[in-house]
Design a protein around this motif. Structure first.
Motif, PDB file in Angstrom:
ATOM      1  N   ARG B 200      38.437  62.225  94.774  1.00  0.00           N
ATOM      2  CA  ARG B 200      37.213  62.924  95.169  1.00  0.00           C
ATOM      3  C   ARG B 200      35.946  62.387  94.513  1.00  0.00           C
ATOM      4  N   HIS B 201      36.042  61.259  93.815  1.00  0.00           N
ATOM      5  CA  HIS B 201      34.884  60.755  93.076  1.00  0.00           C
ATOM      6  C   HIS B 201      34.507  59.335  93.508  1.00  0.00           C
ATOM      7  N   PRO B 202      33.299  58.873  93.194  1.00  0.00           N
ATOM      8  CA  PRO B 202      32.807  57.582  93.681  1.00  0.00           C
ATOM      9  C   PRO B 202      33.546  56.373  93.107  1.00  0.00           C
ATOM     10  N   LYS B 203      33.497  55.298  93.900  1.00  0.00           N
ATOM     11  CA  LYS B 203      34.012  54.001  93.473  1.00  0.00           C
ATOM     12  C   LYS B 203      32.810  53.052  93.367  1.00  0.00           C
ATOM     13  N   ILE B 204      32.566  52.552  92.149  1.00  0.00           N
ATOM     14  CA  ILE B 204      31.366  51.745  91.889  1.00  0.00           C
ATOM     15  C   ILE B 204      31.775  50.275  91.771  1.00  0.00           C
ATOM     16  N   GLY B 205      31.211  49.417  92.647  1.00  0.00           N
ATOM     17  CA  GLY B 205      31.571  47.998  92.659  1.00  0.00           C
ATOM     18  C   GLY B 205      31.009  47.222  91.471  1.00  0.00           C
ATOM     19  N   ASP B 206      31.448  45.957  91.354  1.00  0.00           N
ATOM     20  CA  ASP B 206      30.983  45.098  90.257  1.00  0.00           C
ATOM     21  C   ASP B 206      29.468  44.893  90.322  1.00  0.00           C
ATOM     22  N   GLY B 207      28.849  44.835  89.158  1.00  0.00           N
ATOM     23  CA  GLY B 207      27.449  44.455  89.064  1.00  0.00           C
ATOM     24  C   GLY B 207      26.458  45.478  89.584  1.00  0.00           C
ATOM     25  N   VAL B 208      26.907  46.698  89.843  1.00  0.00           N
ATOM     26  CA  VAL B 208      25.995  47.738  90.339  1.00  0.00           C
ATOM     27  C   VAL B 208      25.081  48.199  89.200  1.00  0.00           C
ATOM     28  N   LEU B 209      23.843  48.553  89.572  1.00  0.00           N
ATOM     29  CA  LEU B 209      22.887  49.137  88.621  1.00  0.00           C
ATOM     30  C   LEU B 209      22.537  50.542  89.104  1.00  0.00           C
TER      31      LEU B 209
END
Lengths: 262, 262, 262
Positions: B200-209
């Protein structure tokens, strides 16, 4: 040290604010015996406001590896050496008492307001930073961020009569400048717009009011007397006596149409 | 234990980062004698970076009922057993030093950055969680939330080279995933959209700000290299190398039109 | 004191919730010997839930000038004297366990949830405030704000079955009222709209859900069952069973179109 204190006639028995605070503490310790020994150790046992503040802050910022006695000396010595800081401490206490309806007494502010305590710790860190004592200044910044959740870079310049209300989550960047008589609510960020160095943080004019959760980013100017609405994201200059609200913030009121916003 | 340390040739005298940090600490303790005993106990008295980190974190997370010695052993043993964590610690230190213009030295990061310290405590809690030691993992999460105001569920997966800047108020949910080389400012939430369980939670990709105060909710994907503006409320997928801003967030820039936002 | 405890038959061996919590703690201390002495001192050595809570909170809120033993007595005595607080503690624990999917056990809530702990400390401070013991109530508010980053004015009225999830950065003003079965995420502000005194803070109806980072300002009413979206800035009344989102918040859903928002 006692001799030095005796010589500074603005302190101790000649200091009307400190006399008021001691009266408040005596009254509170009669009304609430459960706090009597706490009030004695934090207020009544000290000759000066500065000494009481240094004792209280030293205790709060100490850790198993940073001793409270060492912090007390550092804070108290800095207060003794810097008349501007001593004046700012008093202006800040008066600002809290005057502008925060939830503040019931001067003692209440000194003992309980983490915004006030953080700001005075910053004043000491800022002086150390300007003396080139960067590692000590950064250690104080770090403890204030942990203990009070107020993260002010020691290089940031802050005027006097400043109210940090509630204060949790406040972040102030390295090149930020805050004028006199500014009121800043909790969760406010004065930040940068990217990982570049140099002059990159906001300049806040005198008498500005910044609502809870407002985020002001970049080397922009918020003019004197401006008001920034709660939760606003401000990326542009705001002229004096103007109100900015929204995400992104737009200007809505000039001098003639004041708006409320805390 | 000493024998184990001697055997691990990437540590101690062979570890160039640790040698640099010890040099910084020696230099700081000469320049600032007021910090000499603090720097000795936190840095110079330890053979390895891991041991210094375990000592410093153990002190900070200890309480009257959770002993610092017990936490020190748990943290240090976990670091000794897990080469991935050891690599991630180093990648994170390098990330802070490289991406945060306010970070003046590696030692500054190790001693003072609550985002860095919280992240390393999380790495230990995450390993304990995966070993089925849930109650201990949750006790660490809780202390980190109290002491550093960073609330990361021990099940959340976090890559390496991650910068949590300022860090106050960060919340990361149980099924969130954070990639490598991600930068996350303070007050950022990676949360759920309701009281349901499951993924139920976000998936944050590489190099995201992710800018200050951004709130990203639900099992959505933020693509590699994306930027999330300060104060944005993100409820939709954000494609790679795209910028999202606003409440609710809309997409404004692709790979060709990079925008600043911290 | 022991006699008093023996007489109150809802406590100790007759208290099914407390028996469940002790079973959880025994089970956890078998599964995780590293926590055995912690669980013994915080849970298993106490006859009643109230005594365990007073011990745990007293330790967390104590400082070098506010002794844990003194806080323990104050908290425990207040719990013993006030049946409404005892009921509210139980309703709050059930609310956390039921509504927060990340809460794995009642013990987990008691030991680790700073929102739960802050709320119970507030219940004590609120009773002291109503007894005219303002300086002691304000000292507790201040310690809770430092230790848990939850700043609730002791005069604020809070119902039972309330969940403060994550809790970091919550601010609740002096004249705010929170109903029963309300869920409030982290960084939520129930604040005023300026430096005026009097009745100036929001009234939150039963069953309201307030998303992360929402800021609700002024003497406005949020009707029963309403939902406030994450990051919303709410300056207007919200009717019952209605959803408000955005900056500034607008109403988007009535009883018939429920929307998710945590």
């Amino acid at each position: 040290d006692l001799t030095v204190v005796e010589d500074l006639t603005t302190f101790g028995s000649e200091d009307s604010l400190w006399l008021k605070m001691r009266r408040e503490a005596r009254w509170d310790s009669i009304k609430e015996p459960a706090l009597a020994s706490y009030l004695y150790s934090t207020i009544l046992s000290h000759r000066t406001l500065e000494r009481a503040l240094a004792f209280h802050l030293g205790n709060k910022l100490s850790s198993s590896t940073l001793l409270s006695t060492q912090l007390f000396s550092l804070l108290n010595d800095t207060f003794m050496e810097d008349a501007d800081i001593r004046r700012a401490i008093r202006d800040d206490i008066e600002a809290v008492k005057e502008r925060d309806p939830a503040c019931v007494s001067y003692t209440h502010c000194l003992l309980n307001f983490k915004g006030f305590l953080s700001c005075q710790a910053h004043r000491v860190a800022h002086r150390l930073w300007n003396q080139g004592r960067h590692s000590l200044a950064l250690a104080i910044q770090s403890r204030v961020s942990e203990v009070f959740q107020v993260d002010i870079h020691p290089a940031a310049r802050i005027g006097s009569g400043v109210l940090f209300d509630h204060a949790t989550g406040v972040v102030v960047g390295e090149t930020a400048v805050i004028g006199n008589n500014v009121s800043i609510l909790h969760h406010v960020t004065l930040g940068g717009t990217g990982a570049v160095g140099g002059d990159r943080h906001p300049k806040i004019g005198d008498g500005v009011l910044i609502g809870a959760g407002a985020t002001i980013l970049g080397n922009i100017t918020i003019g004197a007397g401006a008001k920034i609405g709660a939760g606003s994201i401000v990326l542009i200059d705001v002229p004096p006596h103007t109100t900015a609200v929204g995400n992104p913030a737009r200007l809505i009121g000039g001098k003639q149409k004041p708006t409320k916003l805390k």
